[in-house]
Design a protein around this motif. Structure first.
Motif, PDB file in Angstrom:
ATOM      1  N   PHE C  54       0.825  -1.211   0.000  1.00 56.97           N
ATOM      2  CA  PHE C  54       0.000   0.000   0.000  1.00 56.97           C
ATOM      3  C   PHE C  54       0.855   1.254   0.000  1.00 56.97           C
ATOM      4  CE2 PHE C  54      -3.531  -2.808   0.860  1.00 56.97           C
ATOM      5  CZ  PHE C  54      -4.462  -2.251   0.008  1.00 56.97           C
ATOM      6  N   VAL C  55       1.954   1.209   0.766  1.00 57.26           N
ATOM      7  CA  VAL C  55       2.834   2.388   0.763  1.00 57.26           C
ATOM      8  C   VAL C  55       3.381   2.629  -0.634  1.00 57.26           C
ATOM      9  CG1 VAL C  55       5.050   3.236   1.558  1.00 57.26           C
ATOM     10  CG2 VAL C  55       3.458   2.273   3.177  1.00 57.26           C
ATOM     11  N   LEU C  56       3.797   1.542  -1.280  1.00 60.35           N
ATOM     12  CA  LEU C  56       4.395   1.710  -2.604  1.00 60.35           C
ATOM     13  C   LEU C  56       3.352   2.149  -3.630  1.00 60.35           C
ATOM     14  CD1 LEU C  56       6.965  -1.170  -3.104  1.00 60.35           C
ATOM     15  CD2 LEU C  56       7.327   1.148  -2.376  1.00 60.35           C
ATOM     16  N   SER C  57       2.218   1.431  -3.655  1.00 59.76           N
ATOM     17  CA  SER C  57       1.285   1.700  -4.755  1.00 59.76           C
ATOM     18  C   SER C  57       0.506   2.984  -4.534  1.00 59.76           C
ATOM     19  CB  SER C  57       0.330   0.520  -4.937  1.00 59.76           C
ATOM     20  OG  SER C  57      -0.440   0.361  -3.773  1.00 59.76           O
ATOM     21  N   ARG C  58       0.330   3.417  -3.269  1.00 64.90           N
ATOM     22  CA  ARG C  58      -0.434   4.639  -3.026  1.00 64.90           C
ATOM     23  C   ARG C  58       0.440   5.876  -3.000  1.00 64.90           C
ATOM     24  NH1 ARG C  58      -5.470   2.404  -1.515  1.00 64.90           N
ATOM     25  NH2 ARG C  58      -5.504   1.115  -3.361  1.00 64.90           N
ATOM     26  N   VAL C  59       1.652   5.757  -2.425  1.00 63.58           N
ATOM     27  CA  VAL C  59       2.462   6.956  -2.203  1.00 63.58           C
ATOM     28  C   VAL C  59       3.715   6.961  -3.071  1.00 63.58           C
ATOM     29  CG1 VAL C  59       3.608   8.374  -0.484  1.00 63.58           C
ATOM     30  CG2 VAL C  59       1.641   6.981   0.181  1.00 63.58           C
ATOM     31  N   ALA C  60       4.549   5.945  -2.859  1.00 61.33           N
ATOM     32  CA  ALA C  60       5.915   6.055  -3.384  1.00 61.33           C
ATOM     33  C   ALA C  60       5.962   5.979  -4.902  1.00 61.33           C
ATOM     34  CB  ALA C  60       6.785   4.966  -2.769  1.00 61.33           C
ATOM     35  N   LEU C  61       5.330   4.937  -5.463  1.00 62.68           N
ATOM     36  CA  LEU C  61       5.499   4.737  -6.905  1.00 62.68           C
ATOM     37  C   LEU C  61       4.858   5.840  -7.743  1.00 62.68           C
ATOM     38  CD1 LEU C  61       5.208   0.871  -7.175  1.00 62.68           C
ATOM     39  CD2 LEU C  61       7.202   2.305  -6.924  1.00 62.68           C
ATOM     40  N   PRO C  62       3.609   6.275  -7.402  1.00 54.60           N
ATOM     41  CA  PRO C  62       3.064   7.391  -8.189  1.00 54.60           C
ATOM     42  C   PRO C  62       3.935   8.639  -8.098  1.00 54.60           C
ATOM     43  CG  PRO C  62       1.339   6.376  -6.899  1.00 54.60           C
ATOM     44  CD  PRO C  62       2.615   5.767  -6.452  1.00 54.60           C
ATOM     45  N   ARG C  63       4.476   8.861  -6.895  1.00 57.25           N
ATOM     46  CA  ARG C  63       5.293  10.059  -6.731  1.00 57.25           C
ATOM     47  C   ARG C  63       6.551   9.975  -7.591  1.00 57.25           C
ATOM     48  NH1 ARG C  63       7.299  11.424  -0.842  1.00 57.25           N
ATOM     49  NH2 ARG C  63       5.106  11.897  -0.498  1.00 57.25           N
ATOM     50  N   ILE C  64       7.252   8.835  -7.493  1.00 60.44           N
ATOM     51  CA  ILE C  64       8.489   8.702  -8.272  1.00 60.44           C
ATOM     52  C   ILE C  64       8.160   8.743  -9.757  1.00 60.44           C
ATOM     53  CG2 ILE C  64      10.458   7.225  -8.759  1.00 60.44           C
ATOM     54  CD1 ILE C  64      10.235   6.150  -5.949  1.00 60.44           C
ATOM     55  N   GLY C  65       7.053   8.069 -10.118  1.00 64.96           N
ATOM     56  CA  GLY C  65       6.659   8.075 -11.528  1.00 64.96           C
ATOM     57  C   GLY C  65       6.382   9.480 -12.024  1.00 64.96           C
ATOM     58  N   SER C  66       5.668  10.275 -11.182  1.00 66.21           N
ATOM     59  CA  SER C  66       5.351  11.637 -11.627  1.00 66.21           C
ATOM     60  C   SER C  66       6.602  12.481 -11.698  1.00 66.21           C
ATOM     61  CB  SER C  66       4.328  12.268 -10.681  1.00 66.21           C
ATOM     62  OG  SER C  66       4.927  12.552  -9.446  1.00 66.21           O
ATOM     63  N   VAL C  67       7.535  12.252 -10.739  1.00 68.12           N
ATOM     64  CA  VAL C  67       8.791  13.025 -10.787  1.00 68.12           C
ATOM     65  C   VAL C  67       9.557  12.697 -12.057  1.00 68.12           C
ATOM     66  CG1 VAL C  67      11.052  13.267  -9.722  1.00 68.12           C
ATOM     67  CG2 VAL C  67       9.020  13.327  -8.304  1.00 68.12           C
ATOM     68  N   LEU C  68       9.612  11.388 -12.376  1.00 74.23           N
ATOM     69  CA  LEU C  68      10.349  10.992 -13.585  1.00 74.23           C
ATOM     70  C   LEU C  68       9.672  11.554 -14.827  1.00 74.23           C
ATOM     71  CD1 LEU C  68      11.350   7.302 -12.858  1.00 74.23           C
ATOM     72  CD2 LEU C  68      12.762   9.323 -12.777  1.00 74.23           C
ATOM     73  N   ALA C  69       8.323  11.482 -14.840  1.00 79.70           N
ATOM     74  CA  ALA C  69       7.598  11.995 -16.008  1.00 79.70           C
ATOM     75  C   ALA C  69       7.806  13.498 -16.137  1.00 79.70           C
ATOM     76  CB  ALA C  69       6.113  11.679 -15.874  1.00 79.70           C
ATOM     77  N   GLU C  70       7.763  14.165 -14.952  1.00 81.21           N
ATOM     78  CA  GLU C  70       7.956  15.620 -14.960  1.00 81.21           C
ATOM     79  C   GLU C  70       9.336  15.972 -15.494  1.00 81.21           C
ATOM     80  OE1 GLU C  70       7.937  18.889 -11.469  1.00 81.21           O
ATOM     81  OE2 GLU C  70       6.624  17.170 -11.191  1.00 81.21           O
ATOM     82  N   ARG C  71      10.323  15.181 -15.037  1.00 75.29           N
ATOM     83  CA  ARG C  71      11.687  15.462 -15.492  1.00 75.29           C
ATOM     84  C   ARG C  71      11.792  15.240 -16.992  1.00 75.29           C
ATOM     85  NH1 ARG C  71      15.433  12.147 -12.420  1.00 75.29           N
ATOM     86  NH2 ARG C  71      14.734  13.558 -10.815  1.00 75.29           N
ATOM     87  N   ALA C  72      11.188  14.112 -17.441  1.00 74.69           N
ATOM     88  CA  ALA C  72      11.244  13.837 -18.879  1.00 74.69           C
ATOM     89  C   ALA C  72      10.555  14.966 -19.641  1.00 74.69           C
ATOM     90  CB  ALA C  72      10.584  12.508 -19.176  1.00 74.69           C
ATOM     91  N   GLY C  73       9.404  15.437 -19.087  1.00 68.17           N
ATOM     92  CA  GLY C  73       8.683  16.538 -19.727  1.00 68.17           C
ATOM     93  C   GLY C  73       9.522  17.791 -19.775  1.00 68.17           C
TER      94      GLY C  73
END
Lengths: 252, 78, 190
Positions: C54-73
Motif C-alpha cells: 500500500f505504501v508503494l502503490s499509493r504513495v511512493a510509486l506514483p510520486r516517483i513516476g510523476s517526478v520521472l515523467a515531470e523530469r522527462a517533460g
C-alpha cells in the motif's frame, strides 16, 4: 535434551551456525503464537521502515534535480520498471507495484540481515515459501483468467515433433510445479548458507593461530554475501516477471 | 551403538549430498563463461542478455541449492 | 533416550557441528523447519507485504513516476525550447540577410533615381545652356551680319566715293554719279 545440549559442550570448538535463525519472542520467553511479537516482527518492521524512508521520505522533495536518496529511489524504480517492461512486455506493467513490493522487501531484508546480530527474515522457508506460493498462485490464476484453457498450451510444445510432445508435456508440467519450490528454496538457501558459513568461520576465530585467516575469510564471505543479497533479490524479481510473462503469453 | 551408526550415516549422507553442489558450481561457471565468451565476440549484444544470464545462473544454482538442502536436512532435520 | 548412549566423542562431534543431538518434538535442529513458528512468520510477513504494497502503490510509486515523467517533460520542453530558439536565431539571421539585400537593392534604386533625376536636371540645364548658347550665337551672328552689312555698306560707300573721286579726276563731268554707283555695286557683287 535440546535445551541442555548447548550447555553440554565439553571444550573444543563451538559452532552454532543455525542459532541465528531461531525465531524467539522479543518480550518474555513464552511460546511463539501467531501474533506474538518476535524477532521476525522486529526485522520485518525495520524492513518496512527502511523502505518507507528510502522511497517515501527520500523522494518527498520531488526535485527535478534529484538529491542522493531520491536518485537511489529513482534508480530502483527505473531498474525494476525496465525489468518488468523488458521481460513481460507492455501489458505486464500494471503488475509493476506487486513486483516492486517483492523486490524491495527481499532486497532490504537481505541487506538488513547482513548487519551483525541481525535476524534474516528471508532465510526462512516459511517466508520465502509464502512469497513463492503467492507468485505461483497469482500467475496460475492469472494465466487461466486471461487465456482460459489456452493457458495449458504452455505445456504443449507445438514446435517439437509430435512423438516427443507428451514426454515434453510431462517434463513441462513437472518443471511448472517445481517452480515455487526452487523459487523459495533458492532464496532461503542462499541466505541461510551464506550466514551459516560466516558463523562457521567466526567459530574458527577462537583458535588464535588461524583467527587472522578466519577474519579474512569472514570479510571475503561478507563481500560475497552483499553481492548474493542483491543478486537473489534481482533473480526472484526477474523470475517472477518470467512466470508472469508465461501467464500473459503462454504460447512458446 | 545404533545411534552412532545412524549418525555416521547421516554425516556421510550429508557429505555425499554436498558433492552435488559441485555440479551447480560447474553449471554456473559454464553459464557465466559462455556468456563472457559470447559477450566478447559481440559486445554490443551483451547488455541486452544480462537478464538471460542471471536467469540461467539462477536455474543452474537452484539444483545445487537442492543438494545443499538435502545435506542440511540430513544434518539437522533427520 | 538413545542419545544418552552416544559415546562422548560422538556427542562432542555432534555439538561441534551444531547438532543438538536430539530433536524433541517439533523443535528440530534447523530453525527453518520448526513448524511451530511458521504461523507467526507468515502472519507478520503478510502484514509486512500488505503495508509495503500500500505504501508503494499509493504513495511512493506514483510520486516517483510523476517526478520521472515531470523530469522527462522538462527535458523535452527544454529541448523543444532550445530548438525553437535556434530556429528563431536562424530566422533572425535570414531576416537580417534579407534586410541587407533589400537595403542594397533600395540603395541601388535610390542611386539610380538620383542619377536619373540629376541627369534630367543636367539635360535640362544643358538644353537651356544650349538654347542660350544658340541664342547668343544667333545674336552674335546677327550682330556680325549687321557689322558685316554695315562694313560692306561702308566699303561700298567708300568705294563709290573713291570711284567718284577717281572718275571725276580722270574724266570730270562726263559720267554721272548714278552709273558710277551702279557699276561699283555690280562689281562688288560680282
Amino acid at each position: 535434551m535440546a535445551t541442555e545440549a548447548h550447555g553440554a559442550e565439553d571444550g573444543g570448538l563451538v559452532f552454532h551456525p543455525m542459532d541465528q535463525f531461531i525465531v524467539k519472542p522479543l518480550f518474555g520467553n513464552g511460546d511463539v503464537g501467531a501474533f506474538t511479537i518476535t524477532n521476525v516482527t522486529l526485522w520485518m518492521a525495520l524492513t518496512v521502515v527502511c523502505i518507507i524512508v528510502l522511497l517515501v521520505f527520500g523522494t518527498s522533495r520531488r526535485a527535478i534535480v534529484p538529491s542522493r536518496s531520491q536518485s537511489i529511489a529513482e534508480m530502483m524504480y527505473g531498474f525494476v520498471y525496465k525489468m518488468v517492461e523488458d521481460v513481460t512486455g507492455k501489458d505486464g506493467v500494471k503488475y509493476f507495484p506487486y513486483i516492486m513490493t517483492l523486490f524491495m522487501f527481499i532486497l532490504v531484508s537481505n541487506f538488513l540481515g547482513l548487519l551483525p546480530m541481525a535476524f534474516t527474515t528471508t532465510s526462512h522457508i516459511a517466508v520465502t515459501g509464502v512469497l513463492a506460493m503467492m507468485v505461483f498462485l497469482a500467475v496460475t490464476i492469472l494465466g487461466f483468467v486471461k487465456n482460459g484453457a489456452g493457458f495449458l498450451g504452455l505445456f504443449w510444445v507445438s514446435s517439437a515433433p509430435l512423438a516427443l510432445r507428451p514426454i515434453l508435456a510431462l517434463i513441462e508440467v513437472i518443471s511448472y510445479f517445481v517452480r515455487p519450490v526452487s523459487h523459495s528454496i533458492r532464496l532461503a538457501g542462499n541466505m541461510m548458507a551464506g550466514h551459516a558459513v560466516i558463523k562457521v568461520f567466526a567459530g574458527f576465530a577462537a583458535i588464535a593461530a588461524i583467527s587472522p585467516l578466519s577474519i579474512l575469510a569472514i570479510t571475503a564471505m561478507y563481500g560475497l554475501e552483499i553481492l548474493v543479497s542483491g543478486i537473489q533479490a534481482y533473480v526472484f524479481a526477474i523470475l517472477t516477471c518470467v512466470y508472469l510473462k508465461d501467464a500473459l503469453h503462454p504460447s512458446h | 551403538m545404533e545411534g552412532d551408526i545412524a549418525q555416521m550415516g547421516q554425516f556421510i549422507g550429508a557429505g555425499l549430498a554436498s558433492v552435488g553442489m559441485g555440479g551447480a558450481a560447474v553449471g554456473v561457471g559454464n553459464v557465466a563463461g559462455s556468456y563472457l565468451s559470447g559477450a566478447l565476440r559481440n559486445p554490443s549484444a551483451a547488455a541486452s542478455q544480462t537478464a538471460t544470464l542471471f536467469i540461467g545462473i539462477a536455474f543452474a544454482e537452484a539444483l545445487g541449492i537442492f543438494s545443499f538442502l538435502v545435506a542440511l536436512l540430513l544434518m539437522f532435520a533427520v | 533416550m538413545a542419545e544418552h548412549n552416544l559415546s562422548p566423542e560422538a556427542q562432542g562431534m555432534a555439538d561441534a557441528l551444531g547438532v543438538d543431538g536430539d530433536h524433541a518434538g517439533a523443535s528440530a535442529g534447523m530453525p527453518q523447519l520448526d513448524f511451530s513458528s511458521f504461523d507467526n512468520q507468515i502472519v507478520w510477513l503478510l502484514i509486512t507485504l500488505v503495508v509495503i504494497y500500500f505504501v508503494l502503490s499509493r504513495v511512493a510509486l506514483p510520486r516517483i513516476g510523476s517526478v520521472l515523467a515531470e523530469r522527462a517533460g522538462t527535458i523535452t520542453n527544454d529541448i523543444a525550447a532550445a530548438e525553437d530558439l535556434k530556429q528563431q536565431a536562424i530566422d533572425a539571421e535570414a531576416a537580417y540577410e534579407k534586410a541587407l539585400v533589400d537595403a542594397r537593392a533600395e540603395a541601388g534604386r535610390i542611386v539610380g533615381e538620383t542619377k536619373a533625376a540629376i541627369q534630367v536636371d543636367l539635360d535640362k540645364a544643358i538644353a537651356k545652356a544650349d538654347a542660350e548658347i544658340a541664342a547668343r550665337a544667333a545674336e552674335g551672328e546677327k550682330a556680325i551680319a549687321a557689322i558685316r552689312d554695315s562694313a560692306a555698306e561702308s566699303a561700298a560707300t567708300v568705294a563709290k566715293d573713291i570711284a567718284k573721286d577717281i572718275v571725276s579726276a580722270v574724266a570730270p563731268g562726263k559720267i554721272d554719279a548714278k552709273s558710277i554707283t551702279a557699276a561699283v555695286t555690280a562689281k562688288m557683287k560680282g
